[in-house]
Design a protein around this motif. Structure first.
Motif, PDB file in Angstrom:
ATOM      1  N   ASP A 518      37.978  55.441  65.869  1.00  0.00           N
ATOM      2  CA  ASP A 518      38.013  54.278  66.087  1.00  0.00           C
ATOM      3  C   ASP A 518      37.513  53.520  64.474  1.00  0.00           C
ATOM      4  OD1 ASP A 518      37.168  52.516  68.552  1.00  0.00           O
ATOM      5  OD2 ASP A 518      36.487  51.313  66.541  1.00  0.00           O
ATOM      6  N   ILE A 519      38.358  52.596  64.537  1.00  0.00           N
ATOM      7  CA  ILE A 519      38.531  52.088  63.404  1.00  0.00           C
ATOM      8  C   ILE A 519      37.740  51.269  63.909  1.00  0.00           C
ATOM      9  CG2 ILE A 519      40.309  50.163  62.008  1.00  0.00           C
ATOM     10  CD1 ILE A 519      42.869  51.590  63.152  1.00  0.00           C
ATOM     11  N   HIS A 521      35.768  47.630  62.838  1.00  0.00           N
ATOM     12  CA  HIS A 521      36.085  45.509  62.860  1.00  0.00           C
ATOM     13  C   HIS A 521      37.600  45.493  62.691  1.00  0.00           C
ATOM     14  CE1 HIS A 521      31.595  45.303  62.021  1.00  0.00           C
ATOM     15  NE2 HIS A 521      31.640  46.199  60.420  1.00  0.00           N
ATOM     16  N   PHE A 522      38.211  45.807  63.455  1.00  0.00           N
ATOM     17  CA  PHE A 522      39.370  46.012  64.208  1.00  0.00           C
ATOM     18  C   PHE A 522      39.891  44.256  64.463  1.00  0.00           C
ATOM     19  CE2 PHE A 522      43.630  46.726  66.595  1.00  0.00           C
ATOM     20  CZ  PHE A 522      44.163  47.216  65.393  1.00  0.00           C
ATOM     21  N   LYS A 523      38.704  44.482  64.837  1.00  0.00           N
ATOM     22  CA  LYS A 523      39.260  43.131  65.748  1.00  0.00           C
ATOM     23  C   LYS A 523      39.519  41.709  64.348  1.00  0.00           C
ATOM     24  CE  LYS A 523      36.689  39.764  69.007  1.00  0.00           C
ATOM     25  NZ  LYS A 523      36.800  38.885  67.843  1.00  0.00           N
ATOM     26  N   ASN A 526      42.965  41.488  63.569  1.00  0.00           N
ATOM     27  CA  ASN A 526      43.932  40.851  64.417  1.00  0.00           C
ATOM     28  C   ASN A 526      43.419  40.192  64.372  1.00  0.00           C
ATOM     29  OD1 ASN A 526      45.164  43.057  66.082  1.00  0.00           O
ATOM     30  ND2 ASN A 526      43.664  43.505  67.341  1.00  0.00           N
ATOM     31  N   HIS A 531      48.176  39.589  66.134  1.00  0.00           N
ATOM     32  CA  HIS A 531      48.203  40.861  67.039  1.00  0.00           C
ATOM     33  C   HIS A 531      49.215  42.302  66.314  1.00  0.00           C
ATOM     34  CE1 HIS A 531      48.074  43.390  70.669  1.00  0.00           C
ATOM     35  NE2 HIS A 531      47.159  43.250  70.739  1.00  0.00           N
ATOM     36  N   ASP A 535      48.695  45.615  65.006  1.00  0.00           N
ATOM     37  CA  ASP A 535      49.827  47.243  66.153  1.00  0.00           C
ATOM     38  C   ASP A 535      50.072  48.219  64.948  1.00  0.00           C
ATOM     39  OD1 ASP A 535      49.413  46.224  68.748  1.00  0.00           O
ATOM     40  OD2 ASP A 535      51.090  45.401  68.606  1.00  0.00           O
ATOM     41  N   LEU A 538      47.233  50.278  63.424  1.00  0.00           N
ATOM     42  CA  LEU A 538      47.308  51.159  64.799  1.00  0.00           C
ATOM     43  C   LEU A 538      48.427  52.636  64.375  1.00  0.00           C
ATOM     44  CD1 LEU A 538      46.820  49.443  68.371  1.00  0.00           C
ATOM     45  CD2 LEU A 538      44.639  50.475  66.717  1.00  0.00           C
ATOM     46  N   ARG A 557      45.667  59.040  72.230  1.00  0.00           N
ATOM     47  CA  ARG A 557      45.325  57.110  72.221  1.00  0.00           C
ATOM     48  C   ARG A 557      44.362  57.270  73.439  1.00  0.00           C
ATOM     49  NH1 ARG A 557      48.575  51.425  72.083  1.00  0.00           N
ATOM     50  NH2 ARG A 557      46.556  50.315  71.518  1.00  0.00           N
ATOM     51  N   GLY A 560      41.404  51.202  73.122  1.00  0.00           N
ATOM     52  CA  GLY A 560      42.384  50.378  72.275  1.00  0.00           C
ATOM     53  C   GLY A 560      43.148  50.274  70.944  1.00  0.00           C
ATOM     54  N   GLU A 561      41.761  51.077  70.016  1.00  0.00           N
ATOM     55  CA  GLU A 561      42.029  51.528  68.751  1.00  0.00           C
ATOM     56  C   GLU A 561      41.388  52.963  68.567  1.00  0.00           C
ATOM     57  OE1 GLU A 561      39.969  49.426  69.530  1.00  0.00           O
ATOM     58  OE2 GLU A 561      37.666  49.598  68.443  1.00  0.00           O
ATOM     59  N   LYS A 626      28.921  54.083  65.094  1.00  0.00           N
ATOM     60  CA  LYS A 626      29.538  52.953  64.639  1.00  0.00           C
ATOM     61  C   LYS A 626      27.634  51.992  64.160  1.00  0.00           C
ATOM     62  CE  LYS A 626      33.389  52.249  65.556  1.00  0.00           C
ATOM     63  NZ  LYS A 626      34.506  50.973  65.022  1.00  0.00           N
ATOM     64  N   ARG A 630      28.688  52.189  60.559  1.00  0.00           N
ATOM     65  CA  ARG A 630      30.126  52.539  60.661  1.00  0.00           C
ATOM     66  C   ARG A 630      30.902  53.755  59.169  1.00  0.00           C
ATOM     67  NH1 ARG A 630      29.921  47.934  62.136  1.00  0.00           N
ATOM     68  NH2 ARG A 630      30.111  47.020  64.505  1.00  0.00           N
TER      69      ARG A 630
HETATM   70  N1  LIG Z   1      46.695  44.681  67.368  1.00  0.00           N
HETATM   71  C1  LIG Z   1      46.139  45.649  68.130  1.00  0.00           C
HETATM   72  N2  LIG Z   1      44.686  45.426  68.909  1.00  0.00           N
HETATM   73  C2  LIG Z   1      44.618  46.035  69.806  1.00  0.00           C
HETATM   74  C3  LIG Z   1      45.184  47.012  70.811  1.00  0.00           C
HETATM   75  N3  LIG Z   1      44.285  47.484  71.369  1.00  0.00           N
HETATM   76  C4  LIG Z   1      42.519  46.486  71.575  1.00  0.00           C
HETATM   77  N4  LIG Z   1      42.768  45.902  70.428  1.00  0.00           N
HETATM   78  C5  LIG Z   1      42.195  45.244  69.994  1.00  0.00           C
HETATM   79  O1  LIG Z   1      40.993  45.696  68.991  1.00  0.00           O
HETATM   80  C6  LIG Z   1      39.926  44.803  69.253  1.00  0.00           C
HETATM   81  C7  LIG Z   1      38.129  46.144  69.392  1.00  0.00           C
HETATM   82  O2  LIG Z   1      37.251  45.267  68.601  1.00  0.00           O
HETATM   83  P1  LIG Z   1      36.337  45.394  69.476  1.00  0.00           P
HETATM   84  O3  LIG Z   1      35.415  46.562  70.853  1.00  0.00           O
HETATM   85  O4  LIG Z   1      35.246  45.007  68.869  1.00  0.00           O
HETATM   86  O5  LIG Z   1      35.846  46.373  68.046  1.00  0.00           O
HETATM   87  P2  LIG Z   1      35.777  46.928  66.378  1.00  0.00           P
HETATM   88  O6  LIG Z   1      36.282  45.202  66.089  1.00  0.00           O
HETATM   89  O7  LIG Z   1      36.704  47.520  65.828  1.00  0.00           O
HETATM   90  O8  LIG Z   1      34.388  46.703  66.132  1.00  0.00           O
HETATM   91  P3  LIG Z   1      33.731  48.826  65.651  1.00  0.00           P
HETATM   92  O9  LIG Z   1      34.340  48.989  66.688  1.00  0.00           O
HETATM   93  O10 LIG Z   1      32.329  48.225  66.276  1.00  0.00           O
HETATM   94  O11 LIG Z   1      33.740  48.396  64.777  1.00  0.00           O
HETATM   95  C8  LIG Z   1      39.760  44.076  69.873  1.00  0.00           C
HETATM   96  O12 LIG Z   1      39.748  43.128  69.312  1.00  0.00           O
HETATM   97  C9  LIG Z   1      41.597  44.190  70.701  1.00  0.00           C
HETATM   98  O13 LIG Z   1      41.898  42.938  71.009  1.00  0.00           O
HETATM   99  C10 LIG Z   1      46.897  46.790  70.167  1.00  0.00           C
HETATM  100  O14 LIG Z   1      46.954  47.546  70.648  1.00  0.00           O
HETATM  101  N5  LIG Z   1      47.207  46.361  69.263  1.00  0.00           N
END
Ligand SMILES: Nc1nc2c(ncn2[C@@H]2O[C@H](COP(=O)(O)OP(=O)(O)OP(=O)(O)O)[C@@H](O)[C@H]2O)c(=O)[nH]1
Length: 653
Positions: A518-519, A521-523, A526, A531, A535, A538, A557, A560-561, A626, A630
């Motif tokens: 899992d990446i 703080h991927f949020k 974005n 977005h 992508d 990802l 996969r 989401g991430e 996490k 992390r």
């Molecule tokens: N660009 C993009 N974003 C995605 C996709 N699928 C999921 N996301 C985003 O990935 C993010 C996941 O956020 P969180 O679940 O809060 O986790 P996180 O921000 O990575 O934080 P941690 O996992 O706790 O480190 C969300 O903002 C989703 O909108 C996708 O296919 N493309």
């Protein structure tokens, strides 16, 4: 006729075959029937001719008997014409006794004699002797010199030493009779006539007694044909001729009863081959009996013999019986021939149709291959050459399986061993063309039959399904591929993990591991860069995972991430090493131009658990990674043992 033939050929094959069978059957039976009828006729004709021969022999015997009788009569007449007797007869009434003695001698010699007369030159009876009474009647001196015999004018023409034979008229006499007349001479001077009247029936019966009656019945008939003597009673009673029943009262006339036969007799020319006539169930044959007198004319009678059709059939019965057996055998043979020809015609038509179809098929758009019973290629069509990119020489004479993809070749050879002569087969095969490319085809193999033998080989045709297979593969790939990253999706993950667990059940030593990635703080990525950038990150992350794992390993996969990595035949420690290496690379190098980190939770398979338990273990480990800050790899064993320590990986960044 032409229309009929045209209609016939336009009919369906089955109808044509049935009609042909019926035609052959009817014609065959008709021919057999005619053949038997002809043979029957031949047999009957042969029996008839044998009978005719026999009866004609009888007739000849009969004729000889009559001639002999006549000669005897002649001698007797000469005896009677002794001058002294005759002279005394005419001149001296006192010699009557002497004459009578001589007459009585004659009567003894001729039992059929009815009477003996002496007539003078005018025909008037001067003396008459009857056997019953044995006495002489002297006619009164009649003044009238009119002849009492119709035939007397002819009698007068009888020369010396000749005898006249006159058949009496049955219309006038109850018992038909024959007058035998001889002139009496005194030197060269005619004196009168001696007339011996003989019963014809008696005469004939006498002859019949002598010659026997076996084989035929004899008749004697006058020149006028309507006089019938002898065995006529049988004919009249209708016993021998059921078809002919004369009226009881009417006199029997042969010419009326048997007109055709009589007509034939009338036309009969002397010296003609033995004729035979059939009428009212009787066969007749005739022999002319000619009694000629000089200057008197021809007095002709007929000796007629007949025998019944019934008798002929009895005689022919053994041969006819054999004929009927022959007819049955011929009929059976005809039915067999008709069946065989119909079957042949049907088969021939079918083969023609098949050959026509084969020609059409060879010109078709599908590749076609003809194989012999040893799987050697005999013939191919143009489409096959085109698809394979080869020449006839490249293909013909070669073993079919040698042009198959190796995997399919083994399977096909196995199938060929089990393929019986008359069975067909259908399946997908990959041919290898001239460039070494696989040509996928839906292949059909069916036996090649001909009119001569049951199976001469096989016809193989295939449909080029390369496009279809490519599409199929693409569709299948789409259903298991993640559209964004190009790695496998959740569905594929489910399928794979189930497969790995079922394998583990069979082989508990084949341990595998699962790593959840899992990446971190991927949020923020974005939110900060958009977005699309997310992508890209990802995609780069997925590519790195694919790149850093074995081909055997599967990167999916699953969220989401979030990614799951399945590592078959891998111990936990090895799996930890792999993902730790990845983690370090992510942390060390920017992905899609962005610095990111990632966390991993790793779990090892256990035959006692299932896929849900495994996933949960890995997920818990990830969660702890996490939670712990992390950018680190956590093993599920640590989660279970509670030996979690603050990651040193933080410092690795
Ligand atoms: N660009 C993009 N974003 C995605 C996709 N699928 C999921 N996301 C985003 O990935 C993010 C996941 O956020 P969180 O679940 O809060 O986790 P996180 O921000 O990575 O934080 P941690 O996992 O706790 O480190 C969300 O903002 C989703 O909108 C996708 O296919 N493309």
């Amino acid at each position: 006729m032409y229309t009929f033939v045209k209609i016939f050929f336009s009919l369906p094959i089955r109808i044509k075959v049935i009609l042909t069978f019926l035609l052959l059957f009817v014609l065959g039976l008709a021919a057999a029937f005619l053949h038997v009828k002809q043979a029957e006729k031949r047999i009957v004709d042969q029996v008839v001719s044998e009978q005719v021969l026999l009866t004609r022999q009888l007739l000849q015997v009969f004729e000889r008997q009559i001639t002999t009788r006549l000669q005897n009569l002649e001698q007797t007449t000469f005896l009677l014409s002794d001058l002294s007797i005759v002279q005394s007869l005419f001149n001296n009434d006192q010699t009557e006794g002497l004459v009578l003695d001589s007459f009585e001698n004659v009567l003894l010699k001729n039992p059929a004699t009815i009477s003996l007369k002496l007539a003078d030159l005018t025909g008037e009876t001067r003396l008459e002797v009857t056997p019953e009474k044995s006495q002489v009647y002297q006619t009164s001196n009649q003044e009238s010199r009119v002849s009492q015999y119709d035939y007397f004018p002819f009698v007068k023409q009888i020369s010396m030493n000749e005898v006249g034979l006159f058949i009496g008229d049955p219309d006038e006499y109850q018992d038909p009779h024959l007058d035998i007349v001889a002139p009496v001479y005194d030197g060269f001077l005619p004196m009168g006539y001696v007339i011996q009247t003989v019963s014809v029936n008696g005469f004939i019966n006498d002859v019949l007694r002598l010659i026997g009656k076996d084989g035929a019945f004899l008749l004697m008939m006058s020149q006028r044909a309507n006089y019938l003597f002898g065995e006529d009673a049988r004919l009249q009673a209708g016993k021998q001729s059921p078809a002919f029943e004369p009226a009881p009262s009417s006199p029997f006339k042969f010419s009326q009863a048997f007109p055709n036969t009589w007509q034939g007799i009338q036309l009969l020319v002397k010296g003609k081959p033995d004729p035979v006539w059939s009428e009212h169930g009787l066969y007749f044959t005739v022999h002319p009996l000619e009694i000629e007198f000089d200057n008197v004319g021809l007095y002709q009678s007929w000796l007629l013999a007949y025998f019944s059709e019934e008798k002929v059939l009895v005689l022919a019965a053994p041969q006819l019986e054999g004929l009927h057996t022959r007819f049955i055998i011929i009929s059976i043979v005809i039915v067999i021939i008709a069946c065989f020809l119909s079957w042949w015609m049907y088969r021939h038509s079918m083969m023609e149709e098949l050959s026509f179809m084969a020609q059409a098929a060879m010109q078709s758009m599908s590749p076609i291959i003809l194989l012999d019973l040893n799987q050697n290629i005999i013939k191919v069509n143009n489409e096959c050459l085109k698809v394979m990119g080869m020449s006839i020489r490249d293909l013909c004479g070669q073993r079919f399986s040698s042009f198959l993809n190796e995997e399919d070749r083994i399977a096909f050879e196995r199938m060929w061993q089990q393929l019986s002569c008359d069975s067909s087969w259908k399946g997908e095969l990959r041919f290898v063309d001239a460039q070494g490319r696989d040509v996928e085809g839906l292949f059909q193999l069916f036996p090649l039959e001909s009119s001569k033998s049951k199976n001469q080989g096989y016809v193989g045709s295939w449909m080029d399904i390369r496009e279809q297979k490519a599409l199929e593969r693409r569709l299948r790939s789409l259903t298991i591929t993640d559209a964004l990253t190009g790695c496998k999706n959740r569905r594929y993950y489910d399928h794979q993990v189930t497969g790995l667990f079922s394998n583990l059940k069979r082989h508990p030593d084949q341990t595998f591991c699962m790593a959840l990635a899992d990446i971190d703080h991927f949020k923020h990525v974005n939110d900060e860069f958009g977005h699309d950038v997310g992508d890209e990150v990802l995609q780069a992350f997925a590519a790195l995972l694919e790149q850093e794992t074995r081909t055997l390993d599967v990167v999916c996969r699953v969220g989401g991430e979030e990614f799951a990595i399945l590592l078959p035949n891998t111990q936990l420690k090895d799996a930890l090493m792999v993902v730790e290496r990845v983690r370090k690379m992510v942390a060390a190098f920017p992905l899609a131009g962005h610095d990111i980190t990632c966390s991993f939770g790793v779990a090892e398979s256990n035959p006692a658990t299932d896929e849900d338990d495994l996933y949960k273990s890995a997920d818990n480990a990830l969660y702890l990674a996490k939670e712990n800050g992390r950018n680190q790899v956590i093993s599920s064993s640590k989660v279970v043992q509670g030996t979690f320590e603050p990651p040193s990986s933080q410092s690795a960044r």
